[in-house]
Design an enzyme around this catalytic site. Structure first.
Site, PDB file in Angstrom:
ATOM      1  N   CYS A  21       0.829  -1.199   0.000  1.00  0.00           N
ATOM      2  CA  CYS A  21       0.000   0.000   0.000  1.00  0.00           C
ATOM      3  C   CYS A  21       0.875   1.266   0.000  1.00  0.00           C
ATOM      4  CB  CYS A  21      -0.942   0.097   1.189  1.00  0.00           C
ATOM      5  SG  CYS A  21      -2.055  -1.293   1.311  1.00  0.00           S
ATOM      6  N   ARG A  69       4.226  -0.369  -4.496  1.00  0.00           N
ATOM      7  CA  ARG A  69       3.889  -0.819  -3.147  1.00  0.00           C
ATOM      8  C   ARG A  69       2.613  -1.660  -3.106  1.00  0.00           C
ATOM      9  NH1 ARG A  69       6.769   1.945   0.560  1.00  0.00           N
ATOM     10  NH2 ARG A  69       5.339   1.334   2.208  1.00  0.00           N
ATOM     11  N   TRP A  91      -2.451  -3.012  -1.634  1.00  0.00           N
ATOM     12  CA  TRP A  91      -2.031  -4.421  -1.667  1.00  0.00           C
ATOM     13  C   TRP A  91      -2.869  -5.077  -0.581  1.00  0.00           C
ATOM     14  CZ3 TRP A  91       0.295  -8.029   1.635  1.00  0.00           C
ATOM     15  CH2 TRP A  91       0.890  -9.139   1.015  1.00  0.00           C
ATOM     16  N   ASN A 132      -1.988   2.150   5.396  1.00  0.00           N
ATOM     17  CA  ASN A 132      -1.050   1.089   5.023  1.00  0.00           C
ATOM     18  C   ASN A 132      -0.680   0.380   6.321  1.00  0.00           C
ATOM     19  OD1 ASN A 132       2.494   1.332   4.102  1.00  0.00           O
ATOM     20  ND2 ASN A 132       1.206  -0.432   4.222  1.00  0.00           N
ATOM     21  N   GLY A 133      -0.958  -0.914   6.401  1.00  0.00           N
ATOM     22  CA  GLY A 133      -0.623  -1.638   7.629  1.00  0.00           C
ATOM     23  C   GLY A 133      -1.744  -2.581   8.021  1.00  0.00           C
ATOM     24  N   GLU A 162      19.388 -16.442  -6.809  1.00  0.00           N
ATOM     25  CA  GLU A 162      18.823 -15.176  -7.285  1.00  0.00           C
ATOM     26  C   GLU A 162      18.267 -15.323  -8.713  1.00  0.00           C
ATOM     27  OE1 GLU A 162      17.844 -12.587  -6.039  1.00  0.00           O
ATOM     28  OE2 GLU A 162      17.768 -11.101  -7.631  1.00  0.00           O
ATOM     29  N   LYS A 219      14.388 -14.569  -9.552  1.00  0.00           N
ATOM     30  CA  LYS A 219      14.012 -13.556 -10.545  1.00  0.00           C
ATOM     31  C   LYS A 219      13.042 -14.154 -11.555  1.00  0.00           C
ATOM     32  CE  LYS A 219      14.813 -10.744  -9.345  1.00  0.00           C
ATOM     33  NZ  LYS A 219      15.225  -9.973  -8.206  1.00  0.00           N
ATOM     34  N   GLU A 252       9.591 -14.906  -9.966  1.00  0.00           N
ATOM     35  CA  GLU A 252       8.880 -13.679  -9.580  1.00  0.00           C
ATOM     36  C   GLU A 252       8.144 -13.055 -10.756  1.00  0.00           C
ATOM     37  OE1 GLU A 252      11.066 -11.097  -6.112  1.00  0.00           O
ATOM     38  OE2 GLU A 252      12.104 -11.222  -8.014  1.00  0.00           O
ATOM     39  N   HIS A 281      22.119 -34.937  -4.850  1.00  0.00           N
ATOM     40  CA  HIS A 281      21.461 -35.408  -3.627  1.00  0.00           C
ATOM     41  C   HIS A 281      19.951 -35.224  -3.675  1.00  0.00           C
ATOM     42  CE1 HIS A 281      25.327 -36.095  -1.823  1.00  0.00           C
ATOM     43  NE2 HIS A 281      25.686 -34.837  -2.020  1.00  0.00           N
ATOM     44  N   LYS A 284       6.803  -4.491  -3.672  1.00  0.00           N
ATOM     45  CA  LYS A 284       8.250  -4.299  -3.568  1.00  0.00           C
ATOM     46  C   LYS A 284       8.696  -4.118  -2.128  1.00  0.00           C
ATOM     47  CE  LYS A 284      12.014  -1.959  -5.742  1.00  0.00           C
ATOM     48  NZ  LYS A 284      12.608  -3.231  -6.185  1.00  0.00           N
TER      49      LYS A 284
HETATM   50  C1  G6P Z   1      10.027  -8.107  -1.198  1.00  0.00           C
HETATM   51  C2  G6P Z   1      10.365  -7.870  -2.651  1.00  0.00           C
HETATM   52  C3  G6P Z   1      11.741  -8.460  -2.967  1.00  0.00           C
HETATM   53  C4  G6P Z   1      12.787  -7.885  -2.012  1.00  0.00           C
HETATM   54  C5  G6P Z   1      12.390  -8.147  -0.560  1.00  0.00           C
HETATM   55  C6  G6P Z   1      13.316  -7.428   0.413  1.00  0.00           C
HETATM   56  O1  G6P Z   1       9.768  -9.440  -0.976  1.00  0.00           O
HETATM   57  O2  G6P Z   1       9.388  -8.421  -3.497  1.00  0.00           O
HETATM   58  O3  G6P Z   1      12.108  -8.122  -4.284  1.00  0.00           O
HETATM   59  O4  G6P Z   1      14.011  -8.479  -2.285  1.00  0.00           O
HETATM   60  O5  G6P Z   1      11.076  -7.647  -0.324  1.00  0.00           O
HETATM   61  O6  G6P Z   1      13.183  -6.045   0.245  1.00  0.00           O
HETATM   62  P1  G6P Z   1      14.227  -5.007   0.787  1.00  0.00           P
HETATM   63  O7  G6P Z   1      13.655  -3.676   0.475  1.00  0.00           O
HETATM   64  O8  G6P Z   1      14.343  -5.256   2.276  1.00  0.00           O
HETATM   65  O9  G6P Z   1      15.513  -5.262   0.099  1.00  0.00           O
END
Ligand code: G6P
Length: 628
Positions: free
Chosen positions: A2, A31, A87, A113-114, A503, A507, A510, A526, A623
């Site tokens: 949010c 957000r 969100w 937001n919260g 990573e 990616k 996601e 394994h 994000k």
């Molecule tokens: C969320 C995002 C990720 C990010 C993570 C940590 O899950 O979708 O892309 O890596 O938060 O965010 P930060 O701002 O703490 O790096």
């Protein structure tokens, strides 16, 4: 998680508040983007009196849907208001559950937001009092609490304060109201971020400075427990606690990001733009920090002294998501170069493993936003247990940087794409610099070795630029196309490139919603080897160096089972084995993750683009995750 924005501009200016709020929401969409809305009203010229109630427009879906609704001009001509991009936490995405919520009489509009944890009991109390709810949200409960107080007192700030004192949970909240002809705009924070700014002819508040940057570079971050009352040219900050609230002073932060950086600059997606920015990010991240003559680095501000660094007996890294992967790379770097034991934990798990913090522990939180609730909570616990704290963070002035004090800023600039790219490489650079600094202070790296490491870092930029070309990107797109029908992906890497495999897989899943797993190459035999078949693509990262022979044998094992292999890296023998090959220039092994991750980002980008996915706003994600 949010985004909220609020603004009050004096009448007579060229700007319409609905446009200002929409422009702000556009920068906050990362957000949350399942619905949005604004609530506005108009005051008399140069005063805070109004004959109007608040007018609200809300829509499920992307911001464009709200803009479509606003085309009828019904919210035009106002000069004060609040906006929200959602969100969902309580109640599915719908027009009814979208914010702002009103008190029924449209005296107030509130955005939040919260999470209000005790919303059910409060809702029952309000319903018993005759309140009829129009949504399933926890936010509407707070709205009616504020509305009820406001109707009695006609004091919006006081009503917000009194209502928040009844609420359990965490919030950034803003409310605009009009009662008996007087207009007020207020906001408060307990948990999620909120900044406020005084403008020449107005005032603003937002979840992120990005929304405020087109208007001013001077912002004030609220801290938990703050409540602010905004008027044109004036922001007063008080405490939520106390009957009348105590007045508090908060320092003004000057943001040095340029506003251009928050735009797409002609790229189709923020993600692609941000991938292509990575060589500049490298330049910024090392600028003024290298001391080539003595083979060391220096961080600006509150730097570490050698005795302090020598006193560190153990490092505890705390992070989430992509930042956690940077943390695992940091572990290899710090253990390998500075010989200090390092543990890396998911911030969300740290608090639940009853952690032991031995004397001399340095807790390092890594976070792009500096607002991730899990990371903040884990770091606070580590500090309570006696650890020293340091942040590796992209947002100066964020909660994390304020909580930790010592911070290595990553200087990636604003990252808008939900899938983190440039912020990750910037974290890797910060980790490399910190490991070098630690190693020099502790004598595990001598001056000659330090100089060599700096030289290698300086040579990295042209290599990175070589990967950020249209030809290279097109080559990767073609490979992505060939594997578009794969039923899943396995990403393998070893040593310092093991986290890069994690990573790469993160990616891809996601943004393209394809199943992908990252594994340490040596672990494949394994378990995951059972997955290998022609329909599963294995992407193997292999850098010429200590582990290349071992990683190569993993390729052989995949090929022996007829699994297609994409060989990525600087190991020429792996390239001979791969069905598809993505070359990466050679570098020192310690720096190779920074190069190897770039083609993986491009691979995910092209794969998702070819699949027609919404790259900058992947489904279900946000994000900045400000709820635990
Ligand atoms: C969320 C995002 C990720 C990010 C993570 C940590 O899950 O979708 O892309 O890596 O938060 O965010 P930060 O701002 O703490 O790096």
């Amino acid at each position: 998680m949010c985004g909220i924005v609020g603004a009050w501009l004096n009448q007579g200016g060229a700007e319409d508040i609905a446009d200002v709020l929409i422009e702000g929401l556009r920068t906050l969409e990362y957000r949350g983007y399942d619905s949005s809305g604004i609530g506005v009203l108009r005051t008399d010229i140069g005063s805070s009196s109004s004959a109007e109630n608040v007018k609200v427009a809300r829509r499920q879906g992307r911001l464009e849907n709200l803009e479509e609704v606003l085309k009828d001009g019904s919210l035009k001509g106002a000069n004060v208001g609040v906006g929200h991009t959602r969100w969902a936490t309580h109640g599915e995405p719908s027009d009814e559950n979208a914010h702002p919520h009103t008190d029924g009489s449209n005296h107030i509009a509130l955005v939040h937001n919260g999470i209000i944890e005790n919303y059910l009991e409060l809702r029952r109390e309000l319903e018993a009092d005759g309140v009829v709810f129009a949504s399933e949200t926890d936010t509407e409960v707070l709205t009616h609490l504020v509305g009820r107080e406001y109707a009695k007192s006609g004091d919006l700030g006081g009503s917000l304060r009194a209502s928040l004192r009844r609420v359990k949970g965490y919030y950034a909240v803003s409310v605009v109201g009009n009662m008996n002809g007087a207009t007020e705009l207020a906001c408060a924070r307990q948990g999620p971020p909120l900044c406020v700014a005084t403008l020449e002819n107005g005032a603003m508040l937002a979840s992120d400075v990005l929304a405020v940057l087109p208007h001013t570079r001077e912002v004030t971050y609220l801290v938990d427990g703050d409540l602010a009352i905004l008027k044109p040219g004036e922001v007063v900050i008080e405490t939520i606690a106390g009957e009348a609230g105590e007045s508090v002073e908060r320092e003004v932060t000057v943001i040095d990001w340029d506003t251009e950086a928050a735009g797409k600059s002609g790229y189709e997606h923020f993600m692609l733009k941000e991938i292509f920015e990575q060589s500049e990010v490298l330049g910024r991240a090392i600028h003024d920090r290298l001391l080539p003559t003595v083979g060391d680095v220096a961080f600006e501000g509150d730097g570490w002294t050698d005795p302090e660094l020598n006193g560190i007996g153990r490092v505890q890294i705390l992070a989430c998501g992509t930042a956690l992967h940077a943390g695992i790379v940091a572990r290899y770097l710090i253990e390998g170069l500075a010989r200090i034991p390092v543990e890396v934990d998911y911030a969300s798990e740290y608090r639940y493993c009853d952690p032991v913090v031995s004397p001399g522990t340095l807790a390092v939180a890594i976070s792009q936003s500096g607002e991730t609730a899990d990371t903040l909570a884990a770091m606070r616990l580590a500090q309570e247990l006696g650890a020293q704290a340091m942040a590796i963070c992209n947002v100066q002035g964020s909660t994390l940087t304020r909580d930790c004090g010592r911070t290595i800023l990553t200087h990636a600039g604003p990252e808008i794409g939900v899938a983190s790219t440039k912020a990750f490489t910037a974290q890797l650079i910060a980790a490399y610099l910190f490991a070098l600094r630690l190693g020099r202070a502790r004598g595990t790296i001598d001056e000659t070795e330090g100089r060599k490491m700096i030289e290698e870092l300086r040579h990295l930029r042209p290599k990175l630029e070589g990967l950020l070309t249209t030809d290279y990107s097109d080559h990767i797109r073609k490979i992505a196309k060939r594997h578009l029908d794969a039923k899943g992906f396995l990403f393998l890497g070893r040593g310092v490139n093991y986290p890069i495999a994690l990573e790469g897989a993160l990616k891809l899943k996601e943004i393209s919603y394809v199943h992908a797993e990252g594994y340490a190459a040596g672990e494949m035999k394994h378990g995951p080897i059972a997955l290998i078949e022609p329909a599963l693509t294995t992407l193997v990262i292999n850098t010429k160096g200590r582990v290349s022979d071992k990683v190569r044998s993993a390729i052989e094992q995949v090929k022996a089972r007829k699994g297609p292999v994409i060989a990525l890296g600087s190991d020429p023998l792996s390239a001979e084995l791969g069905d598809d090959v993505i070359d990466v220039p050679t570098s020192s092994e310690w720096l190779s993750p920074i190069l190897n991750v770039v083609p993986l980002q491009l691979f995910s980008y092209h794969f998702a683009d070819l699949k027609g996915c919404d790259i900058d706003k992947p489904r279900n994600l946000a994000k900045s995750v400000t709820v635990e």
